[in-house]
Design a protein around this motif. Structure first.
Motif, PDB file in Angstrom:
ATOM      1  N   ALA A 171      -3.666   4.609   3.204  1.00 19.11           N
ATOM      2  CA  ALA A 171      -2.365   4.948   2.622  1.00 19.11           C
ATOM      3  C   ALA A 171      -2.515   5.936   1.472  1.00 19.11           C
ATOM      4  CB  ALA A 171      -1.655   3.680   2.148  1.00 19.11           C
ATOM      5  N   ILE A 172      -3.486   5.693   0.604  1.00 16.37           N
ATOM      6  CA  ILE A 172      -3.660   6.556  -0.574  1.00 16.37           C
ATOM      7  C   ILE A 172      -4.299   7.880  -0.177  1.00 16.37           C
ATOM      8  CG2 ILE A 172      -4.869   6.744  -2.777  1.00 16.37           C
ATOM      9  CD1 ILE A 172      -4.458   3.658  -3.025  1.00 16.37           C
ATOM     10  N   TRP A 201     -13.340   4.518  -4.413  1.00 19.66           N
ATOM     11  CA  TRP A 201     -12.762   5.763  -4.938  1.00 19.66           C
ATOM     12  C   TRP A 201     -13.758   6.494  -5.824  1.00 19.66           C
ATOM     13  CZ3 TRP A 201      -9.229   7.221  -2.001  1.00 19.66           C
ATOM     14  CH2 TRP A 201      -8.238   6.351  -1.499  1.00 19.66           C
ATOM     15  N   CYS A 234       0.834  -1.205   0.000  1.00 19.18           N
ATOM     16  CA  CYS A 234       0.000   0.000   0.000  1.00 19.18           C
ATOM     17  C   CYS A 234       0.866   1.252   0.000  1.00 19.18           C
ATOM     18  CB  CYS A 234      -0.937  -0.005   1.208  1.00 19.18           C
ATOM     19  SG  CYS A 234      -2.240  -1.254   1.121  1.00 19.18           S
ATOM     20  N   GLU A 235       1.940   1.230   0.759  1.00 16.26           N
ATOM     21  CA  GLU A 235       2.865   2.367   0.757  1.00 16.26           C
ATOM     22  C   GLU A 235       3.512   2.524  -0.613  1.00 16.26           C
ATOM     23  OE1 GLU A 235       5.441   5.488   2.321  1.00 16.26           O
ATOM     24  OE2 GLU A 235       3.407   4.750   2.620  1.00 16.26           O
ATOM     25  N   GLU A 247       2.295   1.602  -3.495  1.00 14.43           N
ATOM     26  CA  GLU A 247       1.275   2.087  -4.427  1.00 14.43           C
ATOM     27  C   GLU A 247       1.052   3.584  -4.254  1.00 14.43           C
ATOM     28  OE1 GLU A 247      -1.402   1.828  -7.528  1.00 14.43           O
ATOM     29  OE2 GLU A 247      -0.190   0.174  -6.751  1.00 14.43           O
ATOM     30  N   SER A 248       0.960   4.028  -3.014  1.00 12.52           N
ATOM     31  CA  SER A 248       0.629   5.435  -2.751  1.00 12.52           C
ATOM     32  C   SER A 248       1.752   6.385  -3.129  1.00 12.52           C
ATOM     33  CB  SER A 248       0.271   5.632  -1.270  1.00 12.52           C
ATOM     34  OG  SER A 248       1.409   5.469  -0.446  1.00 12.52           O
ATOM     35  N   THR A 249       2.984   5.887  -3.245  1.00 14.43           N
ATOM     36  CA  THR A 249       4.118   6.746  -3.601  1.00 14.43           C
ATOM     37  C   THR A 249       4.496   6.647  -5.072  1.00 14.43           C
ATOM     38  OG1 THR A 249       5.680   5.003  -2.927  1.00 14.43           O
ATOM     39  CG2 THR A 249       5.084   6.648  -1.276  1.00 14.43           C
ATOM     40  N   TRP A 253       2.504   7.222  -7.771  1.00 17.72           N
ATOM     41  CA  TRP A 253       1.715   8.013  -8.698  1.00 17.72           C
ATOM     42  C   TRP A 253       2.330   9.380  -8.938  1.00 17.72           C
ATOM     43  CZ3 TRP A 253      -3.740   6.946  -6.167  1.00 17.72           C
ATOM     44  CH2 TRP A 253      -4.017   5.571  -6.263  1.00 17.72           C
ATOM     45  N   ARG A 258      -2.062  10.682   1.129  1.00 22.93           N
ATOM     46  CA  ARG A 258      -1.224  11.438   0.200  1.00 22.93           C
ATOM     47  C   ARG A 258      -2.002  12.161  -0.892  1.00 22.93           C
ATOM     48  NH1 ARG A 258       4.260  10.134   0.192  1.00 22.93           N
ATOM     49  NH2 ARG A 258       4.833   8.377   1.536  1.00 22.93           N
ATOM     50  N   TRP A 259      -3.159  11.592  -1.273  1.00 23.98           N
ATOM     51  CA  TRP A 259      -3.810  12.050  -2.485  1.00 23.98           C
ATOM     52  C   TRP A 259      -5.283  12.378  -2.263  1.00 23.98           C
ATOM     53  CZ3 TRP A 259      -0.293  12.893  -6.130  1.00 23.98           C
ATOM     54  CH2 TRP A 259       0.862  12.095  -6.150  1.00 23.98           C
TER      55      TRP A 259
END
Length: 453
Positions: free
Chosen positions: A418-419, A279, A129-130, A132-134, A136, A422-423
């Motif tokens: 996680a996402i 989402w 998950c970390e 994936e979140s970093t 993009w 950040r986003w």
């Protein structure tokens, strides 16, 4: 809201679904618009009869009747056309095995999903998950459906086969799995069985993908047997070590193969689909999105989520629960009676097919007020207590309830946190998606724009 009554005092409403055609029955409606057709049926009765070809099929629309089916697994065994088509693909795993065999399999597989092992699998979830979140890029549109499928494929594959699994194997699963899932559904809804025999390009792709998945699983099993290095902390190790407390027996290589195939197909696309819908729904509901961001900021304070954070991420879990209500991946399951029985005052002969649709129940206004609205707060404890037993079935129920329910909820909670940490996921204007009822209820491609928070 529907309230419980004693079965003996209730007057159950029976109906034959409208729109029946000669010979085909309701098969065309089920093939063309299954969600709309099924969701229209509770208005006609508590137990509605359909015809798929000449064969009668029964849809219980009341949660009490659904519960009666799910808790009596010996009488209402897994079966029907979906199982018949799925068994050559999944083998004799948890989804397709008959009642007696399922009880034994459940005892053997359950230790792989105990709390201590979920905590170990969560380490993989945290890492993926970390990552994936970093990965993009701000402002660059991405296909959320593709990203969530890639994420859940990596998590599931590493949980099944340990953290040192070769990346090419994960890529193989990501490539083959959607082809197998689509082909399996195509075969399941064909009452004639003829489509699978035609020399179509889609059939060749399906056969090739299924062969490659089977070969990959066999290689992994052979590798584990040759290494013989004990418990690696993954699902496959637990399956090799499993011993039946009642008989002392263990699983054969073929049984392990079938369980792994079942877990791959059941554990990747389902969670990915539900995350994609989450989402999509958040992007159209700013208040729920703001509440998610506020909780993530408060609980995490800018760091990556950890397994220990999951109990404190209550709104995050409610977001996923509500996405599961509106778009349950397991939108339709089938059962077959093993003996003559009675359901809702109707006599069912042996070998009667019964359909259960969580999608239908979850969108019934008699069970969920304003059912079409996305309202995560309907899962606050003070409101959730009013949900009728058997009305909410994202993971099924009874002895066949999804064995990976805690795994999936944990994975989804960590992924959302996680996402969202950040986003902010922005919908692209005029983007339209519609539910695609296949083996799970997928969204298809969903392009969104990640904006840094």
């Amino acid at each position: 809201m529907r309230t419980a009554q004693h079965p003996a005092t209730r007057h159950w409403r029976h109906a034959l679904a409208p729109g029946r055609l000669p010979l085909a029955g309701h098969a065309l409606l089920m093939g063309r618009k299954p969600l709309q057709f099924l969701a229209s049926l509770p208005a006609y009765g508590d137990l509605v009869e359909l015809r798929l070809g000449p064969r009668p099929v029964f849809l219980p629309c009341h949660p009490e009747l659904v519960q009666q089916v799910l808790v009596n697994a010996r009488i209402y065994d897994t079966g029907g056309p979906v199982k018949e088509k799925a068994k050559p693909i999944l083998g004799n795993g948890l989804i397709t095995s008959d009642w007696a065999d399922h009880r034994r399999q459940r005892r053997l597989v359950q230790p792989a999903f105990q709390a201590a092992r979920i905590a170990t699998y969560a380490e993989v979830m945290e890492e993926e998950c970390e990552a994936e979140s970093t990965a993009w890029t701000a402002g660059r549109p991405l296909d959320v459906s593709h990203e969530m499928l890639a994420l859940t494929a990596r998590v599931t594959a590493r949980a099944l086969f340990s953290t040192d699994m070769a990346p090419h194997a994960v890529a193989e699963i990501q490539h083959c799995l959607p082809i197998v899932v689509e082909g399996a559904y195509r075969q399941a809804i064909d009452p004639t069985g003829l489509m699978a025999r035609l020399p179509l390009a889609a059939n060749r792709r399906f056969d090739d993908a299924l062969t490659r998945l089977n070969q990959l699983i066999d290689r992994m099993i052979d590798d584990y047997k040759r290494a013989d290095d004990g418990d690696r902390g993954d699902v496959l190790s637990a399956l090799f070590a499993a011993q039946d407390d009642e008989t002392g027996g263990t699983m054969s290589d073929q049984e392990i193969h079938d369980q792994v195939m079942t877990l791959l197909l059941a554990g990747i696309e389902t969670t990915a689909s539900a995350l994609t819908w989450a989402w999509f729904l958040l992007g159209r509901n700013p208040r729920a999105e703001a509440a998610l961001h506020a909780e993530v900021d408060e609980v995490l304070g800018g760091r990556a989520p950890r397994y220990a954070d999951v109990p404190r991420l209550a709104h995050t879990q409610r977001v996923f629960s509500e996405a599961l209500r509106l778009f349950p991946p397991a939108w339709l399951v089938t059962r077959t009676t093993t003996e003559a029985t009675e359901l809702g005052g109707r006599r069912l002969p042996p070998a009667s097919d019964v359909l259960i649709s969580p999608y239908v129940l979850h969108r019934d206004p008699a069970l969920f007020p304003d059912p079409e609205s996305f309202d995560p707060d309907r899962w606050l404890p003070e409101r959730a207590k009013d949900v009728a037993r058997g009305a909410y079935l994202p993971f099924g129920g009874g002895s066949r309830k999804c064995i990976g329910d805690v795994f999936g909820m944990t994975e989804a909670t960590l992924a959302l946190a996680a996402i969202a940490g950040r986003w902010r996921m922005r919908p692209i204007p005029r983007t339209k998606i519609r539910p695609r009822p296949q083996m799970s209820l997928t969204a298809g491609p969903l392009r969104m724009i990640p904006e840094p928070r």
